[in-house]
Write an enzyme that holds these catalytic residues in place. Structure first.
Site, PDB file in Angstrom:
ATOM      1  N   GLU A 394     153.016  82.699 -27.849  1.00 39.46           N
ATOM      2  CA  GLU A 394     152.186  82.316 -27.478  1.00 39.46           C
ATOM      3  C   GLU A 394     151.549  82.638 -29.121  1.00 39.46           C
ATOM      4  OE1 GLU A 394     152.494  78.921 -23.559  1.00 39.46           O
ATOM      5  OE2 GLU A 394     151.752  81.177 -23.335  1.00 39.46           O
ATOM      6  N   ASP A 467     159.236  75.584 -19.381  1.00 45.10           N
ATOM      7  CA  ASP A 467     157.552  76.585 -18.605  1.00 45.10           C
ATOM      8  C   ASP A 467     157.291  75.358 -17.698  1.00 45.10           C
ATOM      9  OD1 ASP A 467     155.020  77.193 -18.661  1.00 45.10           O
ATOM     10  OD2 ASP A 467     154.669  76.756 -20.462  1.00 45.10           O
ATOM     11  N   GLU A 495     149.541  74.944 -12.180  1.00 46.78           N
ATOM     12  CA  GLU A 495     149.221  75.013 -13.108  1.00 46.78           C
ATOM     13  C   GLU A 495     149.941  73.270 -13.863  1.00 46.78           C
ATOM     14  OE1 GLU A 495     150.517  77.096 -15.701  1.00 46.78           O
ATOM     15  OE2 GLU A 495     149.691  76.337 -17.691  1.00 46.78           O
TER      16      GLU A 495
HETATM   17  O1  GCW Z   1     152.376  77.702 -19.024  1.00 45.54           O
HETATM   18  C1  GCW Z   1     151.763  77.911 -20.208  1.00 45.54           C
HETATM   19  C2  GCW Z   1     150.518  78.605 -19.660  1.00 45.54           C
HETATM   20  C3  GCW Z   1     150.342  80.044 -19.976  1.00 45.54           C
HETATM   21  C4  GCW Z   1     150.824  81.115 -20.121  1.00 45.54           C
HETATM   22  C5  GCW Z   1     152.266  81.201 -21.137  1.00 45.54           C
HETATM   23  C6  GCW Z   1     152.947  82.035 -19.813  1.00 45.54           C
HETATM   24  C7  GCW Z   1     149.710  83.218 -19.354  1.00 45.54           C
HETATM   25  O2  GCW Z   1     149.570  77.578 -20.030  1.00 45.54           O
HETATM   26  O3  GCW Z   1     148.594  79.927 -19.937  1.00 45.54           O
HETATM   27  O4  GCW Z   1     150.379  82.567 -20.779  1.00 45.54           O
HETATM   28  O5  GCW Z   1     152.788  79.986 -19.840  1.00 45.54           O
HETATM   29  O6  GCW Z   1     154.159  82.271 -19.093  1.00 45.54           O
HETATM   30  O7  GCW Z   1     152.398  82.970 -20.686  1.00 45.54           O
END
Ligand code: GCW
Length: 822
Positions: A394, A467, A495
């Protein structure tokens, strides 16, 4: 009666007698026993409800209606925890708890599960008052002082009297705490191998006699063990367990049990819904908030022994000396509670704060930067735990930027930390556009590196391959890296499961992954055995959870989210604990031991995660949420780059069917699992319904054998059942009215109403969207979506106004239920 409150919440105040009537009717039909999880937590059953060998990823029909039993899914249904039934109710008799004559005083939730209210079971109160009369002081270390202070507060609250602290027992009912070193009494008890067996962090808590008088002993080999034992004793008493026969002998099964804060230095929290960061960076190191100590107490009560203070999307400033002084001040507060501080390290720090032109792990100046930084850190924080690293994911820099591997990057950091005893936790969550199946990337990058990591390195793996979705199968890496210690990473902050407002207890979700069988070394190769190190003989073991804890009085954004912090800690201590047993003990400590409370609330909690899956992402759907904020439904989104960030990428719904084919006719990502599991997920008849669309593509009109419905009708059914299940929760909650305080009662009622509206929003949006592609109609017996697809699409621009307390007032209207009309 309903109104809008000042925070924009839709508020309902119900008529108590009406709702009690509803509640009592429901109570009569409740199937749950009020089990006492405090002293006899049942071993977890197989969460899959299949009893089969291959996986624990969800049963079929058994899981639709809840996760409390799963018995219709097969023979391996979730075990019900210890049935001693102390505290009342479980013996089938009347409620032994006298109904309160006045509603208990308001609470804001800030005391978590450490409330220590006067025991309101008369016979038990008498027993405790006779059996606990004084506390024998153990020693002067900060840790023993913390244990003593907690016992004085806790025991005093529970029995309603000040507990005198004495240097020697003078009467029956002494509570004696300490180690063989700090306490001559403990040493004189010659606890021998039964004490040594509990190791550095464990404890013995026993009802015994000291000098011929009845006493309760809390013993450890270390001061931290004693502290953990003090909290264990208080848990038993808060659960109204009998003193007679009390005999606990516990030690943690996982070495490092860590909360991983995604807190930014500006006070914001990534994916946090509970206010701003606990860490007051501008006031540190000079000012130490009482909140830091209370946070440490709460963690110690669960045995959580590590804290990563900052976001994995890391700001390298935290590695500068002025911030390290602040980190050191927090470490000093946490140390007496057995808690070690870790930091997320920004891989680009050599460039960002080190004045170097590269962060290449093969560059000797880069390595020297980290070696020197480690020296500085350990001078300031001698027991520093180590670095957590998100790299090559990311947008974060990492070794791949220089053509190096994850092992190259991790080993460089490990070489800097290892001389001081620190470790590296290198995250396996890699999200970059490599054109292959998104859920296969992590395995593809890490599996070939097994055996290439230095001894002080762990690879930290999310529970599932995507995720933190409401339901995923377990991650393929578990079992696949025998030479690399794997840590399990869980997301406690919700989340993807309703943020602050939705009641979703995550214990069953985590039990599901922990009890999943990788089959790496044959049957019984559970994920729990991978991460507790016993399957592969790992020297390092760890579990990490992202808590989203913040400045809100209730710490977690809602009262029920506290249960997820609690469950994380308890499962970290013992990954085989049963989620229902954990819920039971949390409810008893947080709300009440009264079965009139425990029974419906247990049922609400245990059903809640599957209910949420049903109204958000049933049958193995994932990643259907709104872009960026991840709030609300947006299944139509298909124009983001890279492609694998789109909801459409994951469900692939079109005129003929729905689902992602990950079998050999598609991406074949199933082949990353061990053969028994791979074949289970690759075969239509054995894929659990709850994972179906994650692994397979099906036609809308295919029949689902477990229900006899078509896929389309099953989706409509599940979405609708999920909504109506929130109505059921709203009917159950009033059963506790008057038995708990009004403030928390009303807070929960308000959030349940938001959840109900949002569940309907999810259902109606997703069904409208699917109808727009499959041209099917709503089957008979279901209420139609309330608004058009274009209306729901338009909400993405206005909802939420504030992503840290996400709300969508436009949809808080009308009647969400019934969604199933006949
Ligand atoms: O699920 C995603 C989240 C991000 C997060 C990422 C991760 C910290 O939307 O906000 O970043 O995972 O785990 O690195």
């Amino acid at each position: 009666m309903s109104t809008w409150d000042f925070a924009g919440n839709f508020v309902v105040r119900m008529n108590r007698s009406h709702l009690l009537a509803v509640g009592i009717a429901l109570l009569g039909s409740a199937l749950l026993m009020t089990t006492a999880g405090c002293s006899s937590p049942g071993k977890s059953g197989r969460a899959d409800g299949t009893g089969g060998a291959s996986t624990g990823t969800g049963g079929n029909a058994g899981q639709l209606t809840g996760e409390t039993g799963g018995s219709t899914g097969g023979t391996g249904a979730t075990a019900v925890a210890g049935s001693s039934g102390t505290g009342g109710g479980a013996d089938g008799g009347a409620d032994p708890y006298p109904p309160p004559t006045v509603t208990p005083p308001d609470e804001d939730g800030s005391q978590l599960w450490l409330r220590y209210p006067l025991v309101n079971l008369p016979a038990r109160l008498t027993e405790y008052q006779a059996g606990i009369t004084q506390l024998v002081t153990a020693g002067s270390s900060a840790t023993l002082q913390a244990a003593q202070a907690e016992l004085v507060k806790g025991l005093g609250g529970l029995i309603g009297a000040t507990i005198p602290v004495v240097s020697q027992p003078t009467a029956a009912g002494a509570v004696v705490i300490g180690t063989p070193t700090s306490s001559a009494i403990i040493s004189g008890l010659a606890l021998g191998s039964s004490l040594t067996a509990v190791g550095n962090e464990g404890y013995l808590v026993q009802a015994t006699t000291v000098s011929g008088k009845a006493a309760v002993v809390v013993a450890g080999n270390t001061d931290v063990g004693v502290l953990h034992g003090a909290f264990a004793l208080l848990r038993q008493l808060q659960c109204h367990q009998p003193l007679a026969g009390l005999a606990l002998s516990e030690s943690p099964k996982i070495q490092r049990r860590i909360l991983e804060h995604w807190d930014n230095l500006d006070g914001s929290i990534e994916r946090g819904y509970a206010g701003t960061s606990l860490w007051q960076w501008s006031a540190l190191p000079g000012t130490l908030s009482q909140r830091y100590t209370d946070y440490a107490r709460a963690n110690a009560s669960l045995g959580i022994n590590g804290v990563v203070l900052n976001n994995v999307n890391a700001d390298s400033q935290i590695l500068t000396t002025s911030y390290l002084a602040k980190v050191a001040a927090l470490a000093n507060v946490f140390r007496p509670y057995g808690i070690t501080v870790y930091l997320s390290a920004q891989f680009g720090a050599p460039q960002q704060i080190g004045g170097l032109s590269t962060a290449d792990p093969a560059n000797s100046s880069v390595a020297t930067f980290w070696v020197n930084l480690a020296k500085t850190i350990y001078t300031m924080i001698p027991d520093f735990g180590g670095f957590l690293v998100k790299a090559d994911s990311e947008g974060q820099p990492g070794p791949a930027d220089y053509g190096r591997t994850h092992a190259d990057g991790a080993n460089m950091l490990e070489a800097a930390l290892a001389p001081h005893g620190g470790i590296v936790m290198w995250r396996a969550f890699v999200y970059s556009d490599n054109g292959t199946d998104r859920i296969g990337q992590s395995y593809s990058e890490f599996k070939p590196l097994d055996g290439k990591f230095n001894a002080g390195t762990m690879v930290q793996v999310k529970n599932g391959p995507l995720d933190f979705q409401p339901r995923e199968p377990f991650h393929q890496l578990f079992g696949a890296m025998p030479s690399t210690p794997l840590a399990l990473e869980l997301e406690i902050t919700k989340e993807y499961l309703g943020e602050d407002t939705h009641l979703a207890y995550l214990g069953p979700m985590w039990q599901e992954v922990l009890q999943s069988d990788t089959t790496a070394k044959g049957q019984g190769s559970l994920v729990a055995r991978v991460i507790d190190g016993t399957l592969h003989g790992y020297k390092l073991t760890a579990i990490a959870g992202v808590p989203g804890i913040g400045s809100d009085a209730n710490w977690m954004g809602s009262h029920f989210n506290q249960a997820n912090w609690y469950a994380f800690g308890r499962l970290g201590w013992n990954p085989d604990l049963n989620a229902q047993a954990i819920a039971d003990e949390w409810i008893r400590q947080t709300f009440s031991n009264d079965p009139v409370v425990v029974t419906p609330v247990t049922q609400m909690m245990m059903n809640s995660r599957q209910n949420l899956v049903n109204y958000m992402e049933p049958l193995g759907l994932v990643h259907m949420m709104g872009t960026n904020t991840h709030y609300g439904p947006a299944p139509w989104v298909d124009n983001l780059t890279p492609a694998d960030t789109n909801p459409y990428y994951f469900h692939k719904a079109d005129a003929t069917g729905i689902g992602f084919d990950r079998t050999s006719t598609g991406s074949d990502t199933v082949a990353q699992y061990f053969p028994q599991v791979a074949s289970l997920f690759a075969t239509r008849s054995t894929t659990p319904d709850d994972n179906l669309l994650f692994f397979q593509r099906v036609n809308w009109d295919d029949l689902l054998p477990s229900s006899g419905r078509t896929i389309w009708n099953e989706l409509v059914y599940r979405y609708s059942a999920g909504v109506d299940a929130v109505q059921t929760m709203r009917n159950q909650w009033p059963m506790v009215m008057g038995r708990i305080d009004n403030q928390r009662y009303n807070d929960v009622a308000d959030f349940l109403q938001i959840q109900h509206y949002e569940a309907r929003w999810w259902r109606d949006t997703c069904l409208q969207y699917f109808m727009s592609v499959n041209k099917h109609a709503m089957p008979a017996g279901y209420s139609p979506p309330q608004q058009s697809l274009s209306y729901y699409q338009s909400l993405q621009t206005t909802c939420p106004a504030d992503p840290t307390k996400p709300r969508c007032p436009a949809i808080y209207t009308g009647s969400p239920s019934p969604a199933i009309t006949n």
